[in-house]
Motif scaffolding. Structure first.
Motif, PDB file in Angstrom:
ATOM      1  N   ARG A  99       0.838  -1.197   0.000  1.00  0.00           N
ATOM      2  CA  ARG A  99       0.000   0.000   0.000  1.00  0.00           C
ATOM      3  C   ARG A  99       0.873   1.248   0.000  1.00  0.00           C
ATOM      4  O   ARG A  99       2.061   1.186   0.342  1.00  0.00           O
ATOM      5  CB  ARG A  99      -0.947   0.013   1.200  1.00  0.00           C
ATOM      6  CG  ARG A  99      -0.278   0.218   2.559  1.00  0.00           C
ATOM      7  CD  ARG A  99      -1.305   0.078   3.666  1.00  0.00           C
ATOM      8  NE  ARG A  99      -0.829   0.499   4.971  1.00  0.00           N
ATOM      9  CZ  ARG A  99      -0.098  -0.230   5.778  1.00  0.00           C
ATOM     10  NH1 ARG A  99       0.264  -1.463   5.423  1.00  0.00           N
ATOM     11  NH2 ARG A  99       0.295   0.235   6.961  1.00  0.00           N
ATOM     12  N   ASN A 115     -12.746   9.471   5.594  1.00  0.00           N
ATOM     13  CA  ASN A 115     -13.812   8.504   5.808  1.00  0.00           C
ATOM     14  C   ASN A 115     -13.217   7.154   6.164  1.00  0.00           C
ATOM     15  O   ASN A 115     -12.005   6.955   6.149  1.00  0.00           O
ATOM     16  CB  ASN A 115     -14.727   8.408   4.578  1.00  0.00           C
ATOM     17  CG  ASN A 115     -13.969   8.002   3.319  1.00  0.00           C
ATOM     18  OD1 ASN A 115     -13.019   7.221   3.374  1.00  0.00           O
ATOM     19  ND2 ASN A 115     -14.388   8.529   2.185  1.00  0.00           N
ATOM     20  N   VAL A 116     -14.081   6.184   6.467  1.00  0.00           N
ATOM     21  CA  VAL A 116     -13.615   4.889   6.952  1.00  0.00           C
ATOM     22  C   VAL A 116     -12.782   4.167   5.904  1.00  0.00           C
ATOM     23  O   VAL A 116     -11.819   3.452   6.232  1.00  0.00           O
ATOM     24  CB  VAL A 116     -14.807   4.023   7.415  1.00  0.00           C
ATOM     25  CG1 VAL A 116     -15.739   3.708   6.253  1.00  0.00           C
ATOM     26  CG2 VAL A 116     -14.336   2.727   8.055  1.00  0.00           C
ATOM     27  N   LYS A 117     -13.108   4.342   4.632  1.00  0.00           N
ATOM     28  CA  LYS A 117     -12.353   3.661   3.571  1.00  0.00           C
ATOM     29  C   LYS A 117     -10.936   4.205   3.488  1.00  0.00           C
ATOM     30  O   LYS A 117      -9.974   3.446   3.293  1.00  0.00           O
ATOM     31  CB  LYS A 117     -13.071   3.837   2.228  1.00  0.00           C
ATOM     32  CG  LYS A 117     -12.605   2.861   1.145  1.00  0.00           C
ATOM     33  CD  LYS A 117     -12.942   1.431   1.496  1.00  0.00           C
ATOM     34  CE  LYS A 117     -12.480   0.458   0.415  1.00  0.00           C
ATOM     35  NZ  LYS A 117     -12.750  -0.938   0.788  1.00  0.00           N
ATOM     36  N   ALA A 118     -10.785   5.507   3.653  1.00  0.00           N
ATOM     37  CA  ALA A 118      -9.447   6.103   3.616  1.00  0.00           C
ATOM     38  C   ALA A 118      -8.616   5.634   4.804  1.00  0.00           C
ATOM     39  O   ALA A 118      -7.419   5.346   4.667  1.00  0.00           O
ATOM     40  CB  ALA A 118      -9.552   7.624   3.604  1.00  0.00           C
ATOM     41  N   GLN A 124      -9.009   2.824   6.407  1.00  0.00           N
ATOM     42  CA  GLN A 124      -8.687   1.421   6.156  1.00  0.00           C
ATOM     43  C   GLN A 124      -7.456   1.283   5.272  1.00  0.00           C
ATOM     44  O   GLN A 124      -6.544   0.496   5.555  1.00  0.00           O
ATOM     45  CB  GLN A 124      -9.869   0.722   5.480  1.00  0.00           C
ATOM     46  CG  GLN A 124      -9.573  -0.723   5.056  1.00  0.00           C
ATOM     47  CD  GLN A 124     -10.245  -1.110   3.757  1.00  0.00           C
ATOM     48  OE1 GLN A 124     -11.219  -0.475   3.344  1.00  0.00           O
ATOM     49  NE2 GLN A 124      -9.725  -2.131   3.095  1.00  0.00           N
ATOM     50  N   ARG A 125      -7.405   2.054   4.180  1.00  0.00           N
ATOM     51  CA  ARG A 125      -6.270   1.977   3.254  1.00  0.00           C
ATOM     52  C   ARG A 125      -4.992   2.446   3.917  1.00  0.00           C
ATOM     53  O   ARG A 125      -3.921   1.877   3.711  1.00  0.00           O
ATOM     54  CB  ARG A 125      -6.563   2.805   2.009  1.00  0.00           C
ATOM     55  CG  ARG A 125      -7.685   2.243   1.140  1.00  0.00           C
ATOM     56  CD  ARG A 125      -7.973   3.132  -0.042  1.00  0.00           C
ATOM     57  NE  ARG A 125      -6.796   3.286  -0.902  1.00  0.00           N
ATOM     58  CZ  ARG A 125      -6.737   4.128  -1.918  1.00  0.00           C
ATOM     59  NH1 ARG A 125      -7.767   4.914  -2.200  1.00  0.00           N
ATOM     60  NH2 ARG A 125      -5.639   4.193  -2.655  1.00  0.00           N
ATOM     61  N   SER A 154     -10.326  -4.961   5.600  1.00  0.00           N
ATOM     62  CA  SER A 154     -11.634  -4.499   5.150  1.00  0.00           C
ATOM     63  C   SER A 154     -12.042  -3.268   5.952  1.00  0.00           C
ATOM     64  O   SER A 154     -11.523  -3.013   7.048  1.00  0.00           O
ATOM     65  CB  SER A 154     -12.693  -5.590   5.323  1.00  0.00           C
ATOM     66  OG  SER A 154     -12.913  -5.847   6.701  1.00  0.00           O
ATOM     67  N   ALA A 155     -12.998  -2.509   5.392  1.00  0.00           N
ATOM     68  CA  ALA A 155     -13.527  -1.351   6.107  1.00  0.00           C
ATOM     69  C   ALA A 155     -14.296  -1.797   7.348  1.00  0.00           C
ATOM     70  O   ALA A 155     -14.344  -1.081   8.352  1.00  0.00           O
ATOM     71  CB  ALA A 155     -14.427  -0.537   5.182  1.00  0.00           C
ATOM     72  N   THR A 179     -11.970  -1.973  10.182  1.00  0.00           N
ATOM     73  CA  THR A 179     -11.640  -0.630  10.673  1.00  0.00           C
ATOM     74  C   THR A 179     -12.746  -0.113  11.582  1.00  0.00           C
ATOM     75  O   THR A 179     -12.478   0.465  12.644  1.00  0.00           O
ATOM     76  CB  THR A 179     -11.432   0.330   9.497  1.00  0.00           C
ATOM     77  OG1 THR A 179     -10.428  -0.194   8.630  1.00  0.00           O
ATOM     78  CG2 THR A 179     -11.000   1.709   9.980  1.00  0.00           C
TER      79      THR A 179
END
Length: 371
Positions: free
Chosen positions: A249, A326-329, A331-332, A338-339, A342
């Motif tokens: 990542r 946000n949660v996706k950011a 997570q990455r 997975s979100a 998180t």
């Protein structure tokens, strides 16, 4: 069809023997029945098990946990070293001493439950007294025993696993410690490696990911760190592999950190470590020369709440959410699988989002009612 035969022992006692064929058509026998009725019951049971496909070969079932454990562990060596070692320790310290000599057919559910309970609360009768083990330790040891017996069921050595359905202790969720920007500044100012502290706190890298960074992983133009490897201390030896999620990542770092990171990379080859030990090897948070933790000393000297290097990932998550991520950011950035994971770990950081939902709904309804 199975047959029943009489035979005499050396002392003249009468016994009965059942001869029967196994599902593979090979012939075998079971001796020692004191009455003909006992032999008939066994014969009927064998025929029913063969018809139902639940027959267990006595020869295959005549094994102990000690004979099955090593081969089970060997199959687990495909795991990362940091994941395999706790299993090996659980087997060697808890499972093998307690269950190694037990034939798998003699293990019963209540005995397993008693063992789990003893691990959880300790044993005052032992000398010295066995201290209670943490929920994590108990669950891991139980998991090893249960998994070995699961394999025995799959191999047709047992009909059912007597370890399943045991009541296990609950893990207590450790409260997250979130440091402020001022506390991170104080911690970094007192640390031997201040830039590393900031990378952990603002980028959310795991310790092994940060210490495995090489110059070629740093993109000064885009201000990105490429996380490709993870250097983990396993039993005093550094094992280098892929990140925990097995996925590479790219993680951004704030502009204010660019000069310090650039200075660490200056004059080095592309393959050189960004945060090495003085001798060029992988860095540890314990100074091997002074036999103490430079990170722990920085925590004490700076006066911040007690944290570990891994705890700074929590701070990184809180900084990211407060900055609007946000949660996706998140997570990455953290490298979660997975979100959902998180959210499970950092649900409290998104409480303000719930308040925002209520406010937005109220405003929508209010606008609808305006003439």
């Amino acid at each position: 069809m199975a047959t029943i035969e009489k035979y005499l022992l050396n002392d003249g006692a009468l016994r009965y023997m059942v001869r029967y064929r196994k599902p593979d058509r090979s012939q075998t026998k079971k001796k020692g029945f004191k009455t003909k009725r006992d032999a008939e019951v066994f014969r009927a049971t064998v025929e029913v098990d063969k018809a139902n496909g639940t027959y267990i070969d006595p020869a295959k079932a005549n094994v102990t946990i000690a004979s099955l454990g090593p081969s089970w562990l060997e199959r687990k060596q495909t795991l990362k070293p940091s994941a395999y070692r706790p299993l090996e320790i659980a087997w060697r310290v808890h499972v093998e001493p307690a269950w190694g000599k037990w034939p798998i057919t003699e293990i019963i559910h209540t005995e397993v439950q008693a063992w789990v309970t003893k691990l959880s609360i300790g044993d005052a009768k032992s000398t010295p007294a066995m201290k209670p083990k943490s929920a994590t330790t108990v669950i891991r040891a139980y998991g090893v025993l249960a998994a070995i017996l699961d394999d025995a069921v799959k191999d047709r050595r047992l009909q059912t696993n007597p370890a399943r359905g045991v009541d296990l202790p609950r893990k207590k969720k450790k409260a997250h410690v979130f440091l402020s920007h001022e506390q991170i500044r104080d911690l970094a100012d007192h640390a031997k490696y201040p830039t590393l502290v900031r990378v952990l706190a603002y980028c959310g890298l795991r310790w092994g990911e940060a210490t495995a960074l090489r110059v070629q992983d740093v993109d000064m133009i885009r201000r990105r760190l490429s996380v490709n490897q993870n250097a983990v201390d396993v039993g005093g030896k550094i094992k280098v592999g892929t990140p925990k999620s097995h996925e590479q990542r790219s993680v951004p770092f704030p502009e204010f950190m660019a000069p310090a990171i650039g200075e660490l990379c200056k004059g080095k080859h592309r393959e050189d470590l960004v945060f090495p030990n003085p001798d060029g090897t992988y860095l540890r948070h314990i100074d091997m020369r002074e036999r103490k933790s430079w990170f722990g000393s920085a925590v004490i000297d700076s006066g911040v709440p007690r944290v570990t290097p891994h705890d700074l990932r929590h701070t990184a998550a809180s900084f990211a959410v407060s900055a609007g991520a946000n949660v996706k950011a998140v997570q990455r950035m953290l490298g979660h699988s997975s979100a959902a994971m998180t959210l499970d770990v950092y649900a409290e950081l998104f409480d303000d989002d719930l308040d925002g939902v209520a406010v937005a709904l109220n405003e929508a309804v209010s606008r609808m009612n305006v003439p």
